[in-house]
Scaffold this motif. Structure first.
Motif, PDB file in Angstrom:
ATOM      1  N   ALA A 195       0.848  -1.187   0.000  1.00  0.00           N
ATOM      2  CA  ALA A 195       0.000   0.000   0.000  1.00  0.00           C
ATOM      3  C   ALA A 195       0.887   1.241   0.000  1.00  0.00           C
ATOM      4  CB  ALA A 195      -0.910   0.004   1.218  1.00  0.00           C
ATOM      5  N   ASN A 196       0.602   2.134  -0.920  1.00  0.00           N
ATOM      6  CA  ASN A 196       1.328   3.394  -1.033  1.00  0.00           C
ATOM      7  C   ASN A 196       0.324   4.533  -0.879  1.00  0.00           C
ATOM      8  OD1 ASN A 196       4.020   2.336  -1.958  1.00  0.00           O
ATOM      9  ND2 ASN A 196       2.689   1.458  -3.494  1.00  0.00           N
ATOM     10  N   ASP A 197       0.460   5.289   0.209  1.00  0.00           N
ATOM     11  CA  ASP A 197      -0.435   6.418   0.463  1.00  0.00           C
ATOM     12  C   ASP A 197       0.167   7.668  -0.168  1.00  0.00           C
ATOM     13  OD1 ASP A 197      -2.313   8.176   1.390  1.00  0.00           O
ATOM     14  OD2 ASP A 197      -1.594   8.147   3.461  1.00  0.00           O
ATOM     15  N   ILE A 198      -0.549   8.230  -1.110  1.00  0.00           N
ATOM     16  CA  ILE A 198      -0.044   9.374  -1.866  1.00  0.00           C
ATOM     17  C   ILE A 198      -0.563  10.699  -1.302  1.00  0.00           C
ATOM     18  CG2 ILE A 198       0.157  10.284  -4.237  1.00  0.00           C
ATOM     19  CD1 ILE A 198       1.406   7.550  -3.868  1.00  0.00           C
ATOM     20  N   SER A 199      -1.389  10.664  -0.270  1.00  0.00           N
ATOM     21  CA  SER A 199      -1.961  11.915   0.253  1.00  0.00           C
ATOM     22  C   SER A 199      -0.853  12.857   0.722  1.00  0.00           C
ATOM     23  CB  SER A 199      -2.944  11.641   1.385  1.00  0.00           C
ATOM     24  OG  SER A 199      -2.324  10.963   2.442  1.00  0.00           O
ATOM     25  N   THR A 204      -3.863  -8.927 -16.014  1.00  0.00           N
ATOM     26  CA  THR A 204      -3.256  -9.367 -14.750  1.00  0.00           C
ATOM     27  C   THR A 204      -2.788  -8.179 -13.922  1.00  0.00           C
ATOM     28  OG1 THR A 204      -1.134  -9.672 -15.879  1.00  0.00           O
ATOM     29  CG2 THR A 204      -2.514 -11.622 -15.619  1.00  0.00           C
ATOM     30  N   VAL A 205      -2.280  -7.154 -14.578  1.00  0.00           N
ATOM     31  CA  VAL A 205      -1.838  -5.948 -13.865  1.00  0.00           C
ATOM     32  C   VAL A 205      -3.055  -5.192 -13.338  1.00  0.00           C
ATOM     33  CG1 VAL A 205      -0.654  -3.726 -14.118  1.00  0.00           C
ATOM     34  CG2 VAL A 205       0.305  -5.770 -15.176  1.00  0.00           C
ATOM     35  N   GLN A 206      -4.103  -5.094 -14.143  1.00  0.00           N
ATOM     36  CA  GLN A 206      -5.324  -4.419 -13.700  1.00  0.00           C
ATOM     37  C   GLN A 206      -5.893  -5.075 -12.445  1.00  0.00           C
ATOM     38  OE1 GLN A 206      -8.362  -3.575 -16.616  1.00  0.00           O
ATOM     39  NE2 GLN A 206      -6.847  -3.528 -18.256  1.00  0.00           N
ATOM     40  N   ASP A 207      -5.839  -6.394 -12.388  1.00  0.00           N
ATOM     41  CA  ASP A 207      -6.358  -7.111 -11.218  1.00  0.00           C
ATOM     42  C   ASP A 207      -5.522  -6.855  -9.965  1.00  0.00           C
ATOM     43  OD1 ASP A 207      -8.365  -8.157 -12.760  1.00  0.00           O
ATOM     44  OD2 ASP A 207      -7.377 -10.097 -13.056  1.00  0.00           O
ATOM     45  N   ARG A 208      -4.237  -6.652 -10.149  1.00  0.00           N
ATOM     46  CA  ARG A 208      -3.332  -6.487  -9.004  1.00  0.00           C
ATOM     47  C   ARG A 208      -3.290  -5.058  -8.473  1.00  0.00           C
ATOM     48  NH1 ARG A 208       1.070  -9.954  -8.178  1.00  0.00           N
ATOM     49  NH2 ARG A 208       1.080  -8.644  -6.363  1.00  0.00           N
ATOM     50  N   LEU A 209      -3.496  -4.072  -9.352  1.00  0.00           N
ATOM     51  CA  LEU A 209      -3.432  -2.667  -8.946  1.00  0.00           C
ATOM     52  C   LEU A 209      -4.798  -2.168  -8.516  1.00  0.00           C
ATOM     53  CD1 LEU A 209      -1.175  -1.008 -11.652  1.00  0.00           C
ATOM     54  CD2 LEU A 209      -0.614  -1.384  -9.262  1.00  0.00           C
ATOM     55  N   LYS A 210      -4.830  -1.526  -7.371  1.00  0.00           N
ATOM     56  CA  LYS A 210      -6.077  -0.952  -6.868  1.00  0.00           C
ATOM     57  C   LYS A 210      -5.810   0.511  -6.527  1.00  0.00           C
ATOM     58  CE  LYS A 210      -7.761  -5.305  -5.012  1.00  0.00           C
ATOM     59  NZ  LYS A 210      -8.678  -5.611  -6.073  1.00  0.00           N
ATOM     60  N   PHE A 211      -6.554   1.392  -7.144  1.00  0.00           N
ATOM     61  CA  PHE A 211      -6.453   2.824  -6.884  1.00  0.00           C
ATOM     62  C   PHE A 211      -7.692   3.214  -6.091  1.00  0.00           C
ATOM     63  CE2 PHE A 211      -4.090   1.915 -10.694  1.00  0.00           C
ATOM     64  CZ  PHE A 211      -2.901   2.593 -10.490  1.00  0.00           C
ATOM     65  N   LYS A 212      -7.492   3.551  -4.826  1.00  0.00           N
ATOM     66  CA  LYS A 212      -8.624   3.773  -3.920  1.00  0.00           C
ATOM     67  C   LYS A 212      -8.412   5.016  -3.068  1.00  0.00           C
ATOM     68  CE  LYS A 212     -10.570  -0.321  -4.697  1.00  0.00           C
ATOM     69  NZ  LYS A 212     -11.935  -0.705  -4.805  1.00  0.00           N
ATOM     70  N   SER A 213      -9.494   5.450  -2.478  1.00  0.00           N
ATOM     71  CA  SER A 213      -9.458   6.514  -1.485  1.00  0.00           C
ATOM     72  C   SER A 213      -9.492   5.865  -0.104  1.00  0.00           C
ATOM     73  CB  SER A 213     -10.671   7.419  -1.678  1.00  0.00           C
ATOM     74  OG  SER A 213     -10.722   8.369  -0.651  1.00  0.00           O
ATOM     75  N   ALA A 214      -8.643   6.337   0.792  1.00  0.00           N
ATOM     76  CA  ALA A 214      -8.577   5.796   2.153  1.00  0.00           C
ATOM     77  C   ALA A 214      -8.594   6.960   3.143  1.00  0.00           C
ATOM     78  CB  ALA A 214      -7.323   4.945   2.323  1.00  0.00           C
ATOM     79  N   ILE A 225      -2.636   1.824  -4.432  1.00  0.00           N
ATOM     80  CA  ILE A 225      -2.195   3.207  -4.478  1.00  0.00           C
ATOM     81  C   ILE A 225      -3.354   4.007  -3.889  1.00  0.00           C
ATOM     82  CG2 ILE A 225      -1.316   5.082  -5.915  1.00  0.00           C
ATOM     83  CD1 ILE A 225       0.394   2.490  -6.042  1.00  0.00           C
ATOM     84  N   LEU A 226      -3.107   4.615  -2.746  1.00  0.00           N
ATOM     85  CA  LEU A 226      -4.184   5.242  -1.981  1.00  0.00           C
ATOM     86  C   LEU A 226      -4.106   6.765  -2.009  1.00  0.00           C
ATOM     87  CD1 LEU A 226      -3.906   2.882   1.104  1.00  0.00           C
ATOM     88  CD2 LEU A 226      -5.485   2.677  -0.817  1.00  0.00           C
ATOM     89  N   ASN A 227      -5.273   7.374  -2.042  1.00  0.00           N
ATOM     90  CA  ASN A 227      -5.424   8.819  -1.888  1.00  0.00           C
ATOM     91  C   ASN A 227      -4.733   9.638  -2.976  1.00  0.00           C
ATOM     92  OD1 ASN A 227      -6.955   8.442   0.498  1.00  0.00           O
ATOM     93  ND2 ASN A 227      -5.060   8.095   1.612  1.00  0.00           N
ATOM     94  N   LEU A 228      -4.888   9.199  -4.213  1.00  0.00           N
ATOM     95  CA  LEU A 228      -4.365   9.981  -5.326  1.00  0.00           C
ATOM     96  C   LEU A 228      -5.140  11.285  -5.459  1.00  0.00           C
ATOM     97  CD1 LEU A 228      -3.969   7.361  -8.206  1.00  0.00           C
ATOM     98  CD2 LEU A 228      -2.158   8.702  -7.180  1.00  0.00           C
ATOM     99  N   PRO A 229      -4.467  12.368  -5.840  1.00  0.00           N
ATOM    100  CA  PRO A 229      -5.205  13.594  -6.145  1.00  0.00           C
ATOM    101  C   PRO A 229      -6.182  13.330  -7.295  1.00  0.00           C
ATOM    102  CG  PRO A 229      -2.848  14.029  -5.994  1.00  0.00           C
ATOM    103  CD  PRO A 229      -3.028  12.549  -5.941  1.00  0.00           C
TER     104      PRO A 229
END
Length: 108
Positions: free
Chosen positions: A8-12, A67-77, A46-50
Motif C-alpha cells: 500500500a502506497n499512500d499518496i496523500s 493481470t496488472v489491472q487485477d493487481r493494482l487498486k487505486f482507492k481513497s482511504a 495506491i491510496l489517496n491519489l489527487p
C-alpha cells in the motif's frame, strides 16, 4: 498461518514526484518479493491519489494487461489520509488502528 502481503502506497499530501531512485527501489523490492513468495503476493494499492491523477489513471488503466489491472487498486482511504503518523496503529487498543483495519478490509 499463511498470510497475503499487501503493498500500500499512500499518496496523500505529496506535491512533487518522489525521487526516481525511491520508485526504482520500490519496484525492484516488489518484483523480488513476488519472485520469492509468489503465492503470498497480494494486491498493490495506491491510496489517496489527487483527483487529477485519479482521472488520468482511469483513462490509462484499461491499457494495462488484465493481470496488472487485477493487481493494482487505486482507492481513497480517508482514515489513512487523516493520520499524521503511523505510530497509533501499533497499539491494539487504539481506535485509529481499528478504523484503519476496517478500512483496509473494505478496500480489498
Amino acid at each position: 498461518r499463511l498470510c497475503e502481503v499487501i503493498f500500500a502506497n499512500d499518496i496523500s499530501g505529496i506535491r512533487v514526484p518522489p525521487d526516481p531512485r525511491f520508485s526504482k527501489a520500490l519496484t525492484e523490492s516488489s518484483k523480488q518479493y513476488e519472485k520469492l513468495y509468489p503465492s503470498l503476493a497480494g494486491p498493490t494499492m495506491i491510496l489517496n491519489l489527487p483527483f487529477v491523477l485519479q482521472a488520468f489513471i482511469g483513462l490509462i488503466k484499461p491499457l494495462f494487461p488484465p493481470t496488472v489491472q487485477d493487481r493494482l487498486k487505486f482507492k481513497s482511504a480517508p482514515v489513512l489520509a487523516r493520520l499524521k503518523e503511523l505510530t497509533p496503529l501499533s497499539s491494539s487498543n487504539d481506535r485509529s488502528r481499528k478504523a484503519f483495519l476496517t478500512e483496509i478490509k473494505t478496500l480489498l
